[in-house]
Design an enzyme around this catalytic site. Sequence first.
Site: not given
Length: 454
Positions: A10, A42, A297
């Site tokens: 990411h 995710c 995250l």
Amino acid sequence: MKIAVIGSTHAGTAAVTNMANLYPEADITVYERNDNVSFLSCGLALYVGGVVNDAEGLFYSSPEQLQKLGVTMKVQHDVKKIDPVRKTIAAINLITGEQIYDHYDKLVITTGSWPVTPPIEGIDLENILLAKNYHQANTIIERSQHAQKVTVVGAGYIGVELVEAFEKAGKEVTLIDGADRILNKYLDEEFTNIVEEELKTRNITLCMNETVKCFEGSEGHVNKVITNEGAYETDLVIMCVGFRPNTDLLRGKIDMLENGAIKVDEYMQTSDPSIYAAGDCCAVKYNPTGGHAYIPLATNAVRMGTLVARNLMEPTMKHVGTQGTSGLHIYDLNMASTGLTETSVKLTGMHVKSITIEDTHRPAFMPTSENVKLKVAIDPQTRCILGAQVISKADVTQSINTMSVCIQSGMTIDELAYTDFFFQPHFNQPWNFLNKAGLEAQSNEPVPVPQPLG
């Protein structure tokens, strides 16, 4: 300008895409040990559970797309050494075994995280798997087809999502965690109790407060998990006990937290002016406490990667920090949290006051409505909002995005009481439940008596 990037999930993909657009004259080289980029881990449980049938949908970029931007992509290349003094990199081509040597003017570290693998006896047995990347997801799908009894070790987000996926696939599922309840890093007990009851109604075996001591097997395949409390027969084990920053390449060379997470300033620069970092390998400013925290995250990663690109040549745009905002959907339950919980605050030495309300998400005159439980944590001195959690069968999780903004902006619970939210019976009540949390906080406080003038 020669820019080297190590890792491209990411944060790396966001950094590279933006750098290619911002600095078209730069020589950008990406080193990635996998044969793909940008996998949305995710969505791993959705893929395993068959909700997502085409794994290609879990990629939002590819090596070919980045190459079209003029980036040199060295996929399936593993970086073995970084020399910050000489600004050099040594890597190995995982296909040919060829040694690669390179140099950089600016280095971007987006190496992400890797699943924790405790040194448990028998952990090398067949059918004990990790759940992080695309290839691991495919292995889980393949092995689970021949497994009836599945054990998940670790009751965080990925672990609980996989439990749901396996149960829906008709497996006998056992969930083991050393904590006393599931999802304890994200939600307080009154919220996790609701989720645990939902899992129990599906005949999922919950083994909380249990530590795995060893794995037993026959002919090299696992068939039993032994904990401090008992033994559980199994055909397949998925390890989801957490993640650690993947930063061994730079240990002792730049500033890190004790767990190895790289410290960056508000411009994503490390203690070495030529090295920037972003994503799951980093610690980031955590607004509820003001200190650095490790919060792996995807949302944090893409923001940080984008900021690396914007700040690489000169400090331009500050990182505003994070609240660790996240959400989860399990069976019919929608839940989300941001900032501090009563559980997490114990690790900070801070003191918070909590307000809990239970309401319905729509007026009683509507044909249907669902219960909503909301909990807000505040600083009792400043009355600033420090955290919030919500759970409901209605999808009211966007309220936690609102609360994230409240924490970031320093809003007080009293200001929240009278914040302007729309009312429409299909969606909410005349007093939004966020307003009601603020009103509830005020109801427990004495009303100041006006003093006469003069």
